[in-house]
Write an enzyme that holds these catalytic residues in place. Structure first.
Site, PDB file in Angstrom:
ATOM      1  CG  HIS A 171      -0.362   0.257   2.514  1.00  0.00           C
ATOM      2  ND1 HIS A 171      -0.050  -0.757   3.395  1.00  0.00           N
ATOM      3  CD2 HIS A 171       0.005   1.415   3.130  1.00  0.00           C
ATOM      4  CE1 HIS A 171       0.464  -0.225   4.495  1.00  0.00           C
ATOM      5  NE2 HIS A 171       0.519   1.093   4.356  1.00  0.00           N
ATOM      6  CG  ASP A 212       0.066  -4.146   2.833  1.00  0.00           C
ATOM      7  OD1 ASP A 212       0.283  -3.575   1.750  1.00  0.00           O
ATOM      8  OD2 ASP A 212      -0.093  -3.537   3.907  1.00  0.00           O
ATOM      9  CB  SER A 290       3.222   1.624   6.208  1.00  0.00           C
ATOM     10  OG  SER A 290       2.078   1.892   6.972  1.00  0.00           O
TER      11      SER A 290
END
Length: 347
Positions: A171, A212, A290
């Site tokens: 993402h 992810d 992230s």
């Protein structure tokens, strides 16, 4: 063994006292034949008991035969009580002096500082940029001047190997992965083995939205880089310490600490499927963290930071954060490097 020996010794003393109060044939010994002196240093007795010849020096001003019985009973009871309180291995004191506590705190601080210094060169700052839609736009100019580009987002990653492969979240680089205009680009900033900060353009070579995960490739121009050391996640325990290094809100090389709060969690992936077996931690993970590494106390990567529950209306971490376990990453990344897609998408 010491306790058993002491009990046998006491039993022998008691047997000797009884033997002295009786004759060899079981008859009572005459008063004048009583020549004995007993001293037993035990906490249960304020002073040693002494037996002397003659009524004038006897500590028992009663009938001598009754006195002998009272002495035997009293000494036996005292020895038995002492044996109950005897502890050959007294427990260590739980008291820690202020100086010792201070020293332990300093050692812990030094350990965390050393962990950050050794692992931060393996962490990468990722910046997603969009070039203006002009014919003379060039991606190379972004290495020195970003004013002409639009910042689409930031994130983190870590060096997978010495060839410049970088692991991050899908993402974080989703726009680059789905770009058809050619205007999306990725700029990564890292530190080489000599401590020099360098910025490079990176290409996406593989991604797996179901987990992810994505892999970038940056050309280090022959400079030595330091890959992260991979650990394992199958032996993690709730309560053990963990550390997250990333770039929250664009602040490079930020360290946060916490513990493993839970294991086997289920979180959603970017394509709507469930990622099972995620690690839950209270180490702060915010926007920009992230894709960065979650590490154990040895500085080994145990997970890839990927998601957080935010406080409503603030966007701030609530302390409930998640990471993809490194064992899952190790199974996926090699396929992404070689084939560009996960194994399940090739057939």
């Amino acid at each position: 063994n010491n306790k058993k020996g002491l009990l046998r010794f006491r039993q022998g003393i008691i047997t000797k006292i009884i033997h002295l109060s009786r004759g060899a044939g079981g008859k009572t010994v005459k008063r004048g034949m009583m020549h004995a002196c007993l001293q037993w240093p035990t906490p249960s007795l304020a002073a040693p008991i002494k037996c002397s010849v003659g009524s004038s020096t006897s500590p028992f001003p009663f009938d001598f035969q009754h006195s002998r019985r009272k002495a035997v009973i009293f000494i036996t009871a005292s020895l038995f009580t002492s044996s109950l309180n005897f502890n050959p291995n007294p427990p260590n004191s739980a008291f820690v002096s202020p100086a010792a506590a201070r020293e332990l705190d300093e050692e812990e601080e030094a350990r965390v500082v050393r962990l950050f210094e050794e692992t931060s060169p393996s962490v990468v700052f990722i910046k997603m940029l969009e070039l203006p839609n002009t014919s003379n736009s060039s991606k190379d100019i972004l290495l020195t001047d970003e004013t002409s580009a639009k910042v689409e987002g930031t994130g983190s990653g870590f060096l997978w190997d010495k060839f410049g492969h970088i692991v991050t979240n899908y993402h974080v680089v989703a726009k680059l992965a789905t770009d058809k205009s050619g205007l999306q680009c990725c700029k990564v900033t890292l530190v080489d083995a000599e401590g020099n900060k360098i910025s490079l353009l990176a290409d996406i070579i593989g991604f797996d939205p179901a987990y992810d995960l994505a892999v970038l490739k940056a050309d280090s121009d022959g400079k030595q880089i330091k890959p992260a050391i991979l650990g394992t996640s199958n032996d993690l325990q709730v309560g053990q310490s963990c550390f997250a290094i990333g770039n929250p809100y664009g602040y490079e090389n930020t360290l946060t600490t916490g513990v493993v709060s839970g294991l086997g969690r289920e979180i959603p992936s970017p394509n709507g499927q469930a990622i099972r077996g995620a690690i839950q931690t209270d180490a702060a993970i915010n926007a920009g963290n992230s894709g960065g590494p979650l590490m154990d106390s040895n500085g080994h990567v145990i997970g890839v930071n990927t998601a957080t529950f935010t406080r409503k209306g603030t966007g701030m971490s609530s302390g409930v954060n998640f990471a993809i376990p490194i064992d899952m990453v190790v199974q996926t990344v090699p396929y992404l490097i070689v084939y560009g897609t996960p194994y399940s998408d090739r057939y």
